[in-house]
Motif scaffolding. Sequence first.
Motif, PDB file in Angstrom:
ATOM      1  N   ILE A   1       0.835  -1.210   0.000  1.00 48.51           N
ATOM      2  CA  ILE A   1       0.000   0.000   0.000  1.00 48.51           C
ATOM      3  C   ILE A   1       0.865   1.252   0.000  1.00 48.51           C
ATOM      4  O   ILE A   1       0.632   2.195  -0.770  1.00 48.51           O
ATOM      5  N   THR A   2       1.889   1.249   0.872  1.00 46.39           N
ATOM      6  CA  THR A   2       2.778   2.413   0.945  1.00 46.39           C
ATOM      7  C   THR A   2       3.447   2.681  -0.390  1.00 46.39           C
ATOM      8  O   THR A   2       3.512   3.826  -0.853  1.00 46.39           O
TER       9      THR A   2
ATOM     10  N   VAL B   1       0.852   3.873  -3.236  1.00 48.78           N
ATOM     11  CA  VAL B   1       0.430   5.263  -3.055  1.00 48.78           C
ATOM     12  C   VAL B   1       1.586   6.219  -3.340  1.00 48.78           C
ATOM     13  O   VAL B   1       1.397   7.285  -3.932  1.00 48.78           O
TER      14      VAL B   1
ATOM     15  N   LEU C   1       1.784   6.653  -6.979  1.00 45.22           N
ATOM     16  CA  LEU C   1       0.696   7.517  -7.463  1.00 45.22           C
ATOM     17  C   LEU C   1       1.039   8.987  -7.229  1.00 45.22           C
ATOM     18  O   LEU C   1       0.796   9.842  -8.088  1.00 45.22           O
ATOM     19  N   LYS C   2       1.612   9.290  -6.068  1.00 45.22           N
ATOM     20  CA  LYS C   2       2.028  10.673  -5.785  1.00 45.22           C
ATOM     21  C   LYS C   2       3.167  11.095  -6.710  1.00 45.22           C
ATOM     22  O   LYS C   2       3.251  12.258  -7.115  1.00 45.22           O
TER      23      LYS C   2
ATOM     24  N   ASP D   1       9.951   8.849  -2.403  1.00 42.28           N
ATOM     25  CA  ASP D   1       9.039   9.058  -1.276  1.00 42.28           C
ATOM     26  C   ASP D   1       9.424  10.282  -0.462  1.00 42.28           C
ATOM     27  O   ASP D   1       8.558  11.040  -0.003  1.00 42.28           O
TER      28      ASP D   1
ATOM     29  N   ALA E   1      -4.302  11.350  -1.208  1.00 43.59           N
ATOM     30  CA  ALA E   1      -3.646  10.044  -1.257  1.00 43.59           C
ATOM     31  C   ALA E   1      -2.924   9.758   0.058  1.00 43.59           C
ATOM     32  O   ALA E   1      -2.926   8.623   0.548  1.00 43.59           O
ATOM     33  N   GLN E   2      -2.327  10.792   0.638  1.00 49.32           N
ATOM     34  CA  GLN E   2      -1.612  10.609   1.894  1.00 49.32           C
ATOM     35  C   GLN E   2      -2.557  10.266   3.038  1.00 49.32           C
ATOM     36  O   GLN E   2      -2.251   9.413   3.871  1.00 49.32           O
TER      37      GLN E   2
ATOM     38  N   CYS F   1      -3.721   6.644   2.437  1.00 52.03           N
ATOM     39  CA  CYS F   1      -2.598   5.730   2.670  1.00 52.03           C
ATOM     40  C   CYS F   1      -2.300   5.599   4.160  1.00 52.03           C
ATOM     41  O   CYS F   1      -2.097   4.491   4.668  1.00 52.03           O
TER      42      CYS F   1
END
Length: 406
Positions: free
Chosen positions: A85-86, A89, A92-93, A202, A283-284, A287
């Motif tokens: 998941i991390t 996402v 996506l960012k 990230d 999104a954050q 997530c």
Amino acid sequence: MKISLVVDVEEELEELNTHSAVSYHWRVWELMGLIQPPGMSRQQFLIRSILINVLVTFLFPLTLLANLFFTNSLKELFENLTITITDMVANLKFINVFLVRRQLREIQGILWVLDKRAKTVHNEQELRVLRQSVRIAQSSFRTFAGIFVFGTTLSCIRVAIARHRQLLYPAWFGVDWQCSDVAYWIINVYQLFGLIVQAMQDCANDSYPPAYLSILTGHMRALELRVRRIGYPEPDPMSHILYNRAKYQQSVYLQLSECIEDYINILRLHAIIQEILSVACMAQFVCSAAVQCTVAMHFLYVVDSNDLSTMILSLVFFIAVTLEVFIICYFGDRMRTQSEALLDAFYACNWMDQMPQFKRNLIITLMRTQRPSLICAGGYISVTLETFVQVNRLTYSVFTLLLRAK
């Protein structure tokens, strides 16, 4: 002594560049193939961009996602979900940054105009505020970098001290790496490379929202100080024979007009930052809520197995995702508070004895400043500390349900 002081002030004016607050982020985006670096040919940039993003941005999360279908226990499932998941996402960012790169260029131009205005005004307190906002933004990047370096190092140590062969992160590669030394080392080298690249992505993805919010808040604060000085101090009519009140009022009116122009640029800056942060913040939030739940459940299963290294890694994940949301909400809350202070500044300027044009323009400006400036995730959820509390409450409620299901 006086000459050296003047030289220092001039050097500080030349060095004022609030866009340098995101210089680390731009460097990462250039390395990762999102923005073409100056001096690099278009062909070289495309080759590097395609290689990095195919090998890491696309392939790395794909191996994590495929591994979900081969989990044999809930412990493994929660561990894989946390990482998957991390990573999904984060990618996506990262793609969102690519989509809003034109707006990032626009922000650079607006900041150049606002910096030029600050240099023209040449007020030491304003310059100090702007320099401080740059330092805070750069510190946020270094904070996230420290977290990711610690997490990556911990993963490497975990593999090094393991009694049996294991990967840096659970992933599926379609080969029997348990029985092949070559496959095992190749996969670990690839994962380490992918982990470093993803950590850099990230770090930039998670720290650029607070960085831009810090810059925006700094320029709001500088404008607040500028507006509060309008009409002060009023000259004494008896102090100079050539005092002309009409001329003085015209001068004050020009000061207000310039401040209104600065305010319009700040509103443009706010609108663009809202556009680029809306998806990233949403999104954050999603997530963080999902990862907090899965990490908490994974931690409960890990406690039962007494796996200390995995427990520490789970705690690092939990703290990291919680801190990401808190920092964004904190800077969003600061910006909202500063926008309210800017409204108060327009009321606090010396407007009572000014000409009618001054009062008319001031009233029009006050009508706009009645609405506090907010950044909204997804266009609806305000990025404030109240939202941070609500996200944590929602996460705790979902975790309670999962705990009962266990």
